[in-house]
Write a protein that holds these residues in place. Structure first.
Motif, PDB file in Angstrom:
ATOM      1  N   ARG A  67       0.810  -1.224   0.000  1.00  0.00           N
ATOM      2  CA  ARG A  67       0.000   0.000   0.000  1.00  0.00           C
ATOM      3  C   ARG A  67       0.843   1.273   0.000  1.00  0.00           C
ATOM      4  NH1 ARG A  67      -3.388  -0.651   5.083  1.00  0.00           N
ATOM      5  NH2 ARG A  67      -1.653  -1.902   5.773  1.00  0.00           N
ATOM      6  N   PRO A  69       2.598   4.619  -1.011  1.00  0.00           N
ATOM      7  CA  PRO A  69       1.923   5.580  -1.890  1.00  0.00           C
ATOM      8  C   PRO A  69       2.554   5.775  -3.267  1.00  0.00           C
ATOM      9  CG  PRO A  69       3.062   6.688  -0.079  1.00  0.00           C
ATOM     10  CD  PRO A  69       3.146   5.233   0.190  1.00  0.00           C
ATOM     11  N   SER A  70       3.756   5.268  -3.531  1.00  0.00           N
ATOM     12  CA  SER A  70       4.326   5.403  -4.878  1.00  0.00           C
ATOM     13  C   SER A  70       5.286   4.235  -5.110  1.00  0.00           C
ATOM     14  CB  SER A  70       5.105   6.728  -5.009  1.00  0.00           C
ATOM     15  OG  SER A  70       6.266   6.668  -4.207  1.00  0.00           O
ATOM     16  N   TRP A 127       0.140   5.273   6.852  1.00  0.00           N
ATOM     17  CA  TRP A 127       1.424   5.376   6.148  1.00  0.00           C
ATOM     18  C   TRP A 127       2.450   6.155   6.983  1.00  0.00           C
ATOM     19  CZ3 TRP A 127       4.735   3.437   3.050  1.00  0.00           C
ATOM     20  CH2 TRP A 127       5.794   4.216   2.580  1.00  0.00           C
ATOM     21  N   GLN A 188      -2.227  15.560   6.214  1.00  0.00           N
ATOM     22  CA  GLN A 188      -0.956  14.808   6.247  1.00  0.00           C
ATOM     23  C   GLN A 188      -0.144  15.173   7.490  1.00  0.00           C
ATOM     24  OE1 GLN A 188       0.217  15.932   2.234  1.00  0.00           O
ATOM     25  NE2 GLN A 188       0.201  13.779   1.619  1.00  0.00           N
TER      26      GLN A 188
END
Ligand code: 3HC
Length: 324
Positions: A67, A69-70, A127, A188
């Motif tokens: 998972r 993010p990039s 994350w 964030q």
């Protein structure tokens, strides 16, 4: 009847004298050297716990590989988790030089008889936890483990050199994840702060109980396995975090944290040692899940061990035929 004078009783054997001389000279004890049984046992205890921590420590972050993010974050995280596996393997190898087998250590872990670091029994719901683990957990690991590069047992000290280099990279990647989040949106930033709030206190617990409640420290320091006490290292770690937290723009979740000029130490709130004891007793948030995952992985890997053993058997048989 023979009587033993006090001098005779305390007289050291030549082996003991040689061992003491190595410790005194700050030299290294090697696997073939004589060593006191208690020194061997202490090392097996510490190194195997350390190895188990690296292996169990793959789980909280492994949780995020699919998972990330990039693609870049995924590749970095995968490399980091693989590094932890490598650390576990160097450490199991170091422990094996002391006369315990890898199978015995694995069995102790999956039976729940072996300890591993308390820190890996906490969940990783966001994350930002990847950032907080890198910054705080790997940061604490560096503080604790750099002095272990000078541990008196050669194979352990040498394994720690490479491990610490890799941990430094892990710490920086965690810092960079948090920095990126802190430069992002409000949501964030909140996610980053929330992760720091959850990982700060458990990361302080990684250093172990306070010095006056640490049964192993005095002897381990006399043998130069440990170079600094648990509280000394915890203090160093806080000193490292404070300026970095400022750069990140995160708040360390302790309203009482301040530098005390008079004592030359950080004043801080009391650590929740009840929580620490609960986690060590197997009742932390993820203890059961972590051990079950490790047991399942061991069972699922049975065919690999069988195939490797069969291959080794065939190789040996073929080598025998070639000789004959
Ligand atoms: N988690 C679990 N158990 C802990 C602990 C912790 N955070 N801190 C202490 N303990 C245990 C000790 O192992 C000891 O148990 P035992 O006597 O039953 O074996 C008991 O609590 C009493 O503690 P002591 O202070 O007397 O024990 P030590 O002298 O061994 O000191 C230590 C504890 C500082 C953790 C020391 O063993 C050490 O430096 N170990 C090597 C480093 C290590 O294992 N780190 C674990 C994290 S691994 C990691 O960071 C991976 C990275 O990728 C993030």
């Amino acid at each position: 009847m023979t009587t033993t004078t006090l001098d005779e009783a305390v007289e050291r054997s030549p082996e003991e004298a040689a061992f003491d001389a190595i410790i005194e000279a700050d030299s290294r004890v090697e696997p073939r050297d004589w060593m006191p049984e208690a020194y061997r046992k202490t090392l097996i205890r510490q190194i195997s716990q350390h190895a188990h921590s690296e292996i169990i420590g793959m789980q909280p972050e492994g949780n995020w590989i699919t998972r990330a993010p990039s693609l870049k974050r995924k590749a970095i995280l995968m490399a980091k988790v693989q590094d932890e596996a490598g650390h576990g393997l160097y450490l199991y190898s170091a422990a094996q030089t002391l006369g315990i087998t890898r199978d015995e250590m694995t069995q102790q872990l999956i039976d729940g008889r072996a300890k591993y670091s308390s820190i890996f029994n906490y969940p990783t719901p966001t994350w930002a936890d990847m950032g907080a683990i890198g910054w705080l957990v790997d940061g604490a690991a560096i503080c604790n483990q750099v002095p272990l590069c000078r541990a008196s047992y050669g194979p352990y000290a040498r394994a720690m050199i490479r491990i610490c280099k890799e941990e430094s990279f892990h710490q920086r990647q965690g810092f960079e994840i948090l920095l990126t989040l802190m430069q992002g949106t409000e949501a964030q930033r909140e996610m980053a702060q929330d992760a720091v709030d959850r990982w700060y206190w458990p990361s302080l617990m990684m250093f172990g109980p306070p010095d006056d409640e640490s049964p192993n420290s005095a002897q381990s320091m006399a043998w130069k396995i440990k170079r600094f006490s648990n509280d000394e290292l915890r203090q160093r770690f806080i000193g490292m975090l404070v300026p970095q937290a400022e750069i990140l723009g995160v708040t360390l979740p302790d309203p009482n944290l301040r530098w005390n000029e008079e004592t030359g130490r950080w004043d801080m709130s009391e650590i929740d040692w009840d929580e620490f004891r609960e986690v060590l007793a197997g009742r932390g948030p993820c203890n059961a899940e972590r051990l079950q995952r490790r047991r399942d992985a061991h069972e699922e890997g049975a065919w690999v061990r069988e195939a490797a053993a069969e291959y080794a058997r065939k190789q040996a048989a073929n080598a025998g035929k070639a000789v004959a």
